[in-house]
Design an enzyme around this catalytic site. Structure first.
Site, mmCIF file in Angstrom:
data_model
loop_
_atom_site.group_PDB
_atom_site.id
_atom_site.type_symbol
_atom_site.label_atom_id
_atom_site.label_comp_id
_atom_site.label_asym_id
_atom_site.label_seq_id
_atom_site.Cartn_x
_atom_site.Cartn_y
_atom_site.Cartn_z
ATOM 1 N N SER A 75 0.871 -1.190 0.000
ATOM 2 C CA SER A 75 0.000 0.000 0.000
ATOM 3 C C SER A 75 0.898 1.226 0.000
ATOM 4 O O SER A 75 2.037 1.157 0.495
ATOM 5 C CB SER A 75 -0.867 0.000 1.264
ATOM 6 O OG SER A 75 -1.488 1.260 1.434
ATOM 7 N N TYR A 130 -2.312 -1.372 10.297
ATOM 8 C CA TYR A 130 -2.287 -1.415 8.828
ATOM 9 C C TYR A 130 -0.991 -0.783 8.318
ATOM 10 O O TYR A 130 -0.289 -1.348 7.468
ATOM 11 C CB TYR A 130 -3.513 -0.679 8.272
ATOM 12 C CG TYR A 130 -3.727 -0.848 6.784
ATOM 13 C CD1 TYR A 130 -4.436 -1.942 6.290
ATOM 14 C CD2 TYR A 130 -3.225 0.078 5.876
ATOM 15 C CE1 TYR A 130 -4.635 -2.105 4.922
ATOM 16 C CE2 TYR A 130 -3.421 -0.081 4.507
ATOM 17 C CZ TYR A 130 -4.128 -1.167 4.030
ATOM 18 O OH TYR A 130 -4.325 -1.323 2.673
HETATM 19 N N1 LIG Z 1 -8.639 -0.638 -1.910
HETATM 20 C C1 LIG Z 1 -7.663 0.155 -1.570
HETATM 21 O O1 LIG Z 1 -7.823 1.373 -1.556
HETATM 22 C C2 LIG Z 1 -6.310 -0.412 -1.199
HETATM 23 C C3 LIG Z 1 -5.226 0.464 -1.079
HETATM 24 C C4 LIG Z 1 -3.980 -0.042 -0.735
HETATM 25 C C5 LIG Z 1 -3.827 -1.404 -0.524
HETATM 26 N N2 LIG Z 1 -4.892 -2.232 -0.642
HETATM 27 C C6 LIG Z 1 -4.672 -3.660 -0.402
HETATM 28 O O2 LIG Z 1 -5.235 -4.418 -1.447
HETATM 29 C C7 LIG Z 1 -5.496 -5.732 -0.979
HETATM 30 C C8 LIG Z 1 -6.870 -6.147 -1.445
HETATM 31 O O3 LIG Z 1 -7.832 -5.351 -0.800
HETATM 32 P P1 LIG Z 1 -9.108 -4.765 -1.539
HETATM 33 O O4 LIG Z 1 -9.012 -3.317 -1.506
HETATM 34 O O5 LIG Z 1 -9.328 -5.466 -2.817
HETATM 35 O O6 LIG Z 1 -10.243 -5.148 -0.465
HETATM 36 P P2 LIG Z 1 -11.478 -6.134 -0.545
HETATM 37 O O7 LIG Z 1 -12.035 -6.130 0.843
HETATM 38 O O8 LIG Z 1 -12.376 -5.776 -1.661
HETATM 39 O O9 LIG Z 1 -10.830 -7.552 -0.844
HETATM 40 C C9 LIG Z 1 -10.037 -8.218 0.097
HETATM 41 C C10 LIG Z 1 -10.330 -9.697 0.041
HETATM 42 O O10 LIG Z 1 -9.465 -10.333 0.993
HETATM 43 C C11 LIG Z 1 -10.233 -11.329 1.647
HETATM 44 N N3 LIG Z 1 -9.663 -11.650 2.954
HETATM 45 C C12 LIG Z 1 -9.756 -10.952 4.115
HETATM 46 N N4 LIG Z 1 -9.164 -11.626 5.110
HETATM 47 C C13 LIG Z 1 -8.699 -12.777 4.562
HETATM 48 C C14 LIG Z 1 -8.019 -13.902 5.091
HETATM 49 N N5 LIG Z 1 -7.726 -13.995 6.396
HETATM 50 N N6 LIG Z 1 -7.686 -14.901 4.237
HETATM 51 C C15 LIG Z 1 -8.013 -14.836 2.930
HETATM 52 N N7 LIG Z 1 -8.683 -13.817 2.388
HETATM 53 C C16 LIG Z 1 -9.015 -12.804 3.192
HETATM 54 C C17 LIG Z 1 -11.618 -10.744 1.770
HETATM 55 O O11 LIG Z 1 -12.586 -11.746 2.014
HETATM 56 C C18 LIG Z 1 -11.778 -10.036 0.443
HETATM 57 O O12 LIG Z 1 -12.363 -10.871 -0.526
HETATM 58 C C19 LIG Z 1 -5.320 -5.687 0.530
HETATM 59 O O13 LIG Z 1 -4.062 -6.231 0.887
HETATM 60 C C20 LIG Z 1 -5.355 -4.203 0.839
HETATM 61 O O14 LIG Z 1 -4.673 -3.870 2.018
HETATM 62 C C21 LIG Z 1 -6.137 -1.772 -0.971
#
Ligand SMILES: NC(=O)c1ccc[n+]([C@@H]2O[C@H](COP(=O)([O-])OP(=O)(O)OC[C@H]3O[C@@H](n4cnc5c(N)ncnc54)[C@H](O)[C@@H]3O)[C@@H](O)[C@H]2O)c1
Length: 287
Positions: free
Chosen positions: A163, A177
């Site tokens: 991130s 986080y």
């Molecule tokens: N969306 C953003 O703005 C953003 C920004 C920076 C980083 N990220 C990172 O991107 C990655 C994906 O997140 P996203 O934004 O798509 O969110 P999201 O919530 O849409 O998807 C995350 C997925 O991870 C799954 N998950 C949660 N805990 C889990 C576990 N213990 N084991 C397996 N799966 C699990 C959830 O069920 C979900 O399907 C994450 O690592 C998040 O930190 C997202």
């Protein structure tokens, strides 16, 4: 005049051919993980979608399968070390190889610096442990499982979702986080050194704000949307499909000389040096 479309097709194939590769994505039921799985499958890879949410996982798999794409689903909680090992072993046995692993699963739980519960003195141990177990331990165990398969085969690409909050301070996210994401950035570098002699590449992706389900499904409070949007020079949040290009690049021959890097995809947010107000008060946040 030469047939430019033949050259284009040959160049695209040379760069982005992942046909018949096996790719595994954690956290693939939603958001960025789903987008990573989708692009790999669209380009001809066999993709194993994994997630802790069974129903959402099945529906994500069905959505791609209905489009004729080669996907399978396996339930996996990345915070469960044995389960991670077992699932990866089962995938290797079933598919015979693993070419790309997206260590993507993550949660965004925990108050930020503008909330009372997000302050250093009050940050909850339970939240700290939960976020660390998924966003750091889970990534580490996923990378370990990938390395066990890839090192002896001397090929593979591991891609970790970090991130922008792991590359700089961001008061808009919580302590756990921020710490976990900074840690995975260095995990990427360390593993890249470890695995480079074996031809296995390890890279990170550092997204800025993307419209996914992180922090919970449904619309976000307007102050959250506004606070993030103000940090993005392109003036909006990213859409998950805008992850397709970078995800495919890092998994494909196009990035054959790329390892140990963490690639920002944030609409320009990291280019802004002063992005958040310094008035970090609860009143301002809950306005
Ligand atoms: N969306 C953003 O703005 C953003 C920004 C920076 C980083 N990220 C990172 O991107 C990655 C994906 O997140 P996203 O934004 O798509 O969110 P999201 O919530 O849409 O998807 C995350 C997925 O991870 C799954 N998950 C949660 N805990 C889990 C576990 N213990 N084991 C397996 N799966 C699990 C959830 O069920 C979900 O399907 C994450 O690592 C998040 O930190 C997202």
């Amino acid at each position: 005049m030469a047939d430019s479309s033949a050259h284009f097709e040959a160049a695209m194939k040379r760069l982005f051919d992942v046909k018949d590769n096996v790719a595994v994505v954690t956290g693939a039921a939603s958001g960025l993980g789903f987008a990573m799985a989708e692009i790999m499958a669209e380009c001809g890879a066999h993709v194993v979608l994994t997630d802790v949410q069974k129903a959402a996982l099945e529906s994500a798999g069905e959505q791609l399968r209905n489009r004729g794409l080669s996907v399978r689903t396996m339930e996996l909680d990345v915070a469960n070390r044995e389960q991670v090992q077992d699932v990866f072993q089962a995938i290797e046995q079933a598919c015979g190889r693993v070419d790309a692993v997206f260590a993507n699963a993550g949660i965004g739980t925990g108050g930020n610096l503008w909330s009372r519960e997000g302050k250093l003195e009050s940050f909850s141990d339970d939240v700290w442990k939960k976020v660390m177990s998924i966003n750091l331990d889970g990534v580490f165990w996923t990378m370990q499982a990938a390395a066990r398969i890839m090192r002896p085969r001397r090929r593979g690409s591991i891609i970790v979702t970090a991130s922008t909050a792991g590359l700089r301070s961001e008061p808009i996210v919580g302590y756990a986080y921020a710490a976990a994401k900074a840690a995975v950035v260095n995990l990427v570098r360390q593993a890249a050194l470890d695995l480079a002699p074996f031809g296995v590449r390890v890279n990170g992706i550092a997204p800025g704000p993307f419209r996914t389900n992180i922090g919970g499904p449904g619309p976000r409070p307007p102050q959250v949307v506004e606070a993030f949007t103000r940090t993005v020079p392109l003036g909006r949040w990213g859409e998950p499909h805008e992850m397709h290009g970078l995800a495919l690049f890092l998994a494909s021959p196009a990035s054959s000389f790329v390892t140990g890097g963490v690639y920002v995809i944030d609409g320009g947010a990291m280019a802004l040096s002063q992005c958040y107000s310094h008035e970090l008060t609860e009143e301002r946040w809950s306005r």
